[in-house]
Design an enzyme around this catalytic site. Structure first.
Site, mmCIF file in Angstrom:
data_model
loop_
_atom_site.group_PDB
_atom_site.id
_atom_site.type_symbol
_atom_site.label_atom_id
_atom_site.label_comp_id
_atom_site.label_asym_id
_atom_site.label_seq_id
_atom_site.Cartn_x
_atom_site.Cartn_y
_atom_site.Cartn_z
ATOM 1 N N ARG A 1 0.823 -1.234 0.000
ATOM 2 C CA ARG A 1 0.000 0.000 0.000
ATOM 3 C C ARG A 1 0.849 1.272 0.000
ATOM 4 O O ARG A 1 0.422 2.318 0.469
ATOM 5 C CB ARG A 1 -0.953 0.029 1.198
ATOM 6 C CG ARG A 1 -1.964 -1.072 1.157
ATOM 7 C CD ARG A 1 -3.160 -0.767 2.014
ATOM 8 N NE ARG A 1 -4.067 -1.882 1.979
ATOM 9 C CZ ARG A 1 -3.946 -2.957 2.753
ATOM 10 N NH1 ARG A 1 -2.980 -3.014 3.641
ATOM 11 N NH2 ARG A 1 -4.796 -3.946 2.644
ATOM 12 N N LYS B 1 3.183 11.877 -10.640
ATOM 13 C CA LYS B 1 2.311 11.039 -11.482
ATOM 14 C C LYS B 1 3.099 9.790 -11.844
ATOM 15 O O LYS B 1 4.175 9.871 -12.440
ATOM 16 C CB LYS B 1 1.938 11.776 -12.768
ATOM 17 C CG LYS B 1 0.708 12.642 -12.643
ATOM 18 C CD LYS B 1 0.246 13.039 -14.036
ATOM 19 C CE LYS B 1 -0.854 14.054 -13.985
ATOM 20 N NZ LYS B 1 -1.266 14.479 -15.322
ATOM 21 N N GLU C 1 9.950 18.990 -24.185
ATOM 22 C CA GLU C 1 9.292 19.358 -22.915
ATOM 23 C C GLU C 1 9.874 20.676 -22.394
ATOM 24 O O GLU C 1 9.154 21.491 -21.818
ATOM 25 C CB GLU C 1 9.460 18.253 -21.857
ATOM 26 C CG GLU C 1 8.939 16.872 -22.251
ATOM 27 C CD GLU C 1 7.415 16.690 -22.116
ATOM 28 O OE1 GLU C 1 6.704 17.685 -21.857
ATOM 29 O OE2 GLU C 1 6.958 15.543 -22.296
ATOM 30 N N LYS D 1 7.627 23.367 -13.022
ATOM 31 C CA LYS D 1 6.783 22.196 -12.730
ATOM 32 C C LYS D 1 6.403 22.192 -11.251
ATOM 33 O O LYS D 1 5.259 21.918 -10.892
ATOM 34 C CB LYS D 1 7.479 20.894 -13.138
ATOM 35 C CG LYS D 1 6.575 19.696 -12.877
ATOM 36 C CD LYS D 1 6.506 18.683 -13.962
ATOM 37 C CE LYS D 1 5.412 17.664 -13.691
ATOM 38 N NZ LYS D 1 5.523 16.458 -14.481
ATOM 39 N N GLU E 1 -4.362 17.720 -10.494
ATOM 40 C CA GLU E 1 -4.874 18.161 -11.800
ATOM 41 C C GLU E 1 -6.387 18.372 -11.820
ATOM 42 O O GLU E 1 -7.125 17.706 -12.544
ATOM 43 C CB GLU E 1 -4.451 17.183 -12.902
ATOM 44 C CG GLU E 1 -4.553 17.836 -14.269
ATOM 45 C CD GLU E 1 -3.913 17.018 -15.395
ATOM 46 O OE1 GLU E 1 -2.861 16.393 -15.164
ATOM 47 O OE2 GLU E 1 -4.474 17.026 -16.487
ATOM 48 N N ARG F 1 -2.820 22.409 -13.411
ATOM 49 C CA ARG F 1 -1.824 21.414 -13.832
ATOM 50 C C ARG F 1 -2.028 20.965 -15.279
ATOM 51 O O ARG F 1 -1.107 20.509 -15.933
ATOM 52 C CB ARG F 1 -1.834 20.213 -12.875
ATOM 53 C CG ARG F 1 -0.696 19.242 -13.144
ATOM 54 C CD ARG F 1 -0.512 18.182 -12.069
ATOM 55 N NE ARG F 1 0.565 17.283 -12.453
ATOM 56 C CZ ARG F 1 1.200 16.464 -11.647
ATOM 57 N NH1 ARG F 1 0.884 16.407 -10.377
ATOM 58 N NH2 ARG F 1 2.170 15.690 -12.097
ATOM 59 N N ASN G 1 -0.098 19.803 -20.160
ATOM 60 C CA ASN G 1 -0.488 18.931 -21.277
ATOM 61 C C ASN G 1 -0.513 19.656 -22.613
ATOM 62 O O ASN G 1 -1.023 19.112 -23.599
ATOM 63 C CB ASN G 1 -1.868 18.323 -21.015
ATOM 64 C CG ASN G 1 -1.853 17.426 -19.800
ATOM 65 O OD1 ASN G 1 -0.874 16.718 -19.566
ATOM 66 N ND2 ASN G 1 -2.906 17.481 -19.006
ATOM 67 N N HIS H 1 -0.167 17.805 -25.837
ATOM 68 C CA HIS H 1 -0.205 16.377 -25.522
ATOM 69 C C HIS H 1 -1.468 15.672 -26.015
ATOM 70 O O HIS H 1 -1.455 14.456 -26.170
ATOM 71 C CB HIS H 1 -0.046 16.157 -24.013
ATOM 72 C CG HIS H 1 1.386 16.253 -23.558
ATOM 73 N ND1 HIS H 1 2.154 17.380 -23.772
ATOM 74 C CD2 HIS H 1 2.198 15.367 -22.923
ATOM 75 C CE1 HIS H 1 3.363 17.179 -23.285
ATOM 76 N NE2 HIS H 1 3.414 15.969 -22.756
ATOM 77 N N HIS I 1 -0.357 12.543 -27.710
ATOM 78 C CA HIS I 1 -0.733 11.199 -27.243
ATOM 79 C C HIS I 1 -1.482 10.435 -28.325
ATOM 80 O O HIS I 1 -1.299 9.230 -28.470
ATOM 81 C CB HIS I 1 -1.609 11.288 -25.989
ATOM 82 C CG HIS I 1 -0.826 11.523 -24.736
ATOM 83 N ND1 HIS I 1 -1.380 12.072 -23.606
ATOM 84 C CD2 HIS I 1 0.469 11.283 -24.437
ATOM 85 C CE1 HIS I 1 -0.450 12.168 -22.668
ATOM 86 N NE2 HIS I 1 0.672 11.704 -23.148
ATOM 87 N N HIS J 1 8.186 10.042 -27.331
ATOM 88 C CA HIS J 1 7.185 10.932 -26.727
ATOM 89 C C HIS J 1 7.460 12.399 -27.090
ATOM 90 O O HIS J 1 6.563 13.123 -27.521
ATOM 91 C CB HIS J 1 7.192 10.734 -25.207
ATOM 92 C CG HIS J 1 6.268 11.652 -24.473
ATOM 93 N ND1 HIS J 1 4.901 11.501 -24.515
ATOM 94 C CD2 HIS J 1 6.515 12.747 -23.710
ATOM 95 C CE1 HIS J 1 4.342 12.461 -23.788
ATOM 96 N NE2 HIS J 1 5.301 13.234 -23.291
#
Ligand code: NAD
Ligand code: ZN
Length: 372
Positions: free
Chosen positions: A121, A143, A185, A227, A237, A241, A245, A248, A252, A265
């Site tokens: 956990r 993330k 980025e 960041k 987010e 946040r 993206n 993206h 993506h 990427h």
């Protein structure tokens, strides 16, 4: 050494940026009051480059590391690899106070972070990013996750690291194509948040490509600061946040519909950011001169500015965009720019505009490359 703090209350941590930092890993971990057992998760390329140095440093500081080597590439970010990591953590009797060290690029970071978020956990973890993309982006912000066949990053968690250690020397070993992908980025931070950073990259791009150490340290630190600022205001987010993206949604979709293997990427989001700039001109009246500056900087960084697709492939791209997890109630929302350094999130864009931007993005200046 530069230090950037990520202020998140009890989950706050530091990002250390500088040359020759890997040998300090154990010493820096000592300050975190962690248990003695730990696992260093890295991929097969990174293991021979930095595995021994990381373990030496941890042992010298009194830790007992076990190495877990995973396959390379985006396909390693899978539940199958996660399962194999759990088995090894259990075999080596890692406990609640034991910790995971993610050593490598964004793939190792996202994977090892997800393992750390879920094993028993949740156990602590430390990020040691070795690609430019991981140093300026994926190692910061918590993330973590893996891919499903249906798409990228569909399973994951928010799990902040206890420390991020960016050794700039690691980038000397990085293939140039991977370094350029990371620059996509870096440029993104300029577009979404910092016009001065954008100007600086425009001016100093040749030195950045030569890995000039002072410049690289300053630029990596500035990206981490941005960041950290964004994440500390909106960790999970719900709003701000989302600006991270930028480019993206289309990026993506390119990765998901054309396949992970063809474009890195950073390359996919280079095409995506240029398309988003064109959409910004259409929807928010971003000046044409800014669209050209954005296209120009990606071009000069050696990144693709468009891809050639058939109309059937273009439709697949649009479908992939509709599957993106950031979409709610079937509505594709974009991050769009008012100007360089200033963006708005949650922008609804009429579908014909998206088609138009894709048409431009998918017929111009195609530079498909084989994966090196
Ligand atoms: N979690 C986040 O917030 C976040 C943000 C952006 C991207 N990502 C994820 O990051 C991943 C991409 O990361 P990446 O671009 O670092 O890819 P990657 O981890 O696959 O690394 C790229 C390649 O470089 C090799 N490598 C790593 N460091 C090296 C070094 N110093 N010298 C030589 N080779 C080295 C790796 O083995 C790999 O082959 C994607 O899965 C993306 O979804 C996550
Ligand atoms: Zn990205």
């Amino acid at each position: 050494m530069r230090v950037v703090n990520v202020p998140l209350g009890t989950r706050s941590y530091s990002i250390l940026i500088g040359q020759g930092l890997l040998p300090r890993l154990g010493f820096e971990c000592q300050k975190l009051e962690l248990g003695s057992r730990c696992a260093v998760i890295c991929d097969r390329n990174v293991a021979p480059l930095f595995g021994a140095a990381a373990e030496r440093s941890l042992k010298a500081a009194g830790f007992d590391p076990v190495r877990i080597t995973v396959p390379t590439g985006e396909t390693a970010k899978s539940l199958k690899t996660v399962q194999r990591c759990y088995d090894q953590l259990a075999a080596h009797r890692l406990e609640r106070t034991s910790f995971v060290v993610a050593l490598g690029g964004g793939v190792a970071g996202d994977l090892a972070g997800f393992v750390a978020a879920t094993y028993l956990r949740g156990v602590p973890f430390v990020q040691v990013p070795t690609t430019l993309l991981a140093q300026v982006d994926s190692s910061v912000g918590g993330k973590v996750g893996v891919n499903l066949r249906a798409g990228k990053n569909l399973v994951g968690a928010f799990h902040q690291p206890k420390l991020v250690l960016c050794d700039l020397d690691a980038l000397k070993k990085l293939p140039p194509r991977e370094f350029r992908a990371g620059l996509a980025e870096v440029i993104k931070y300029g577009i979404i948040y910092d016009a001065d950073l954008f100007r600086r990259i425009e001016r100093d791009l040749p030195n950045l490509l030569k890995l000039s150490p002072t410049l690289l340290g300053e630029v990596v630190a500035r990206c981490c600061e941005i960041k950290a600022e964004v994440v500390s205001q909106d960790e999970t987010e719900t709003g701000l946040r989302a600006i991270l993206n930028f480019g993206h949604t289309i990026g993506h979709a390119i990765e998901n519909s054309i396949g992970y293997g063809k474009y890195l990427h950073g390359e996919a989001i280079s095409i995506g950011q240029i398309a988003a700039a064109r959409l910004s001109a259409r929807v928010l009246a971003l000046p044409a001169s800014d669209v050209e500056r954005i296209r120009g900087i990606f071009d000069r960084a050696g990144l693709p500015t468009g891809i050639r697709l058939t109309s059937a492939q273009r439709m697949r791209l649009l479908d992939a965009m509709k599957l993106d997890k950031k979409i709610s109630a079937g509505q594709i929302k974009f991050v769009l720019a008012d100007g360089i350094g200033k963006v708005r999130w949650g922008q609804k864009v009429p579908e014909p505009f998206i088609k138009e931007a894709l048409e431009t993005a998918t017929t111009r200046n195609s530079k498909p490359k084989a994966r090196s």
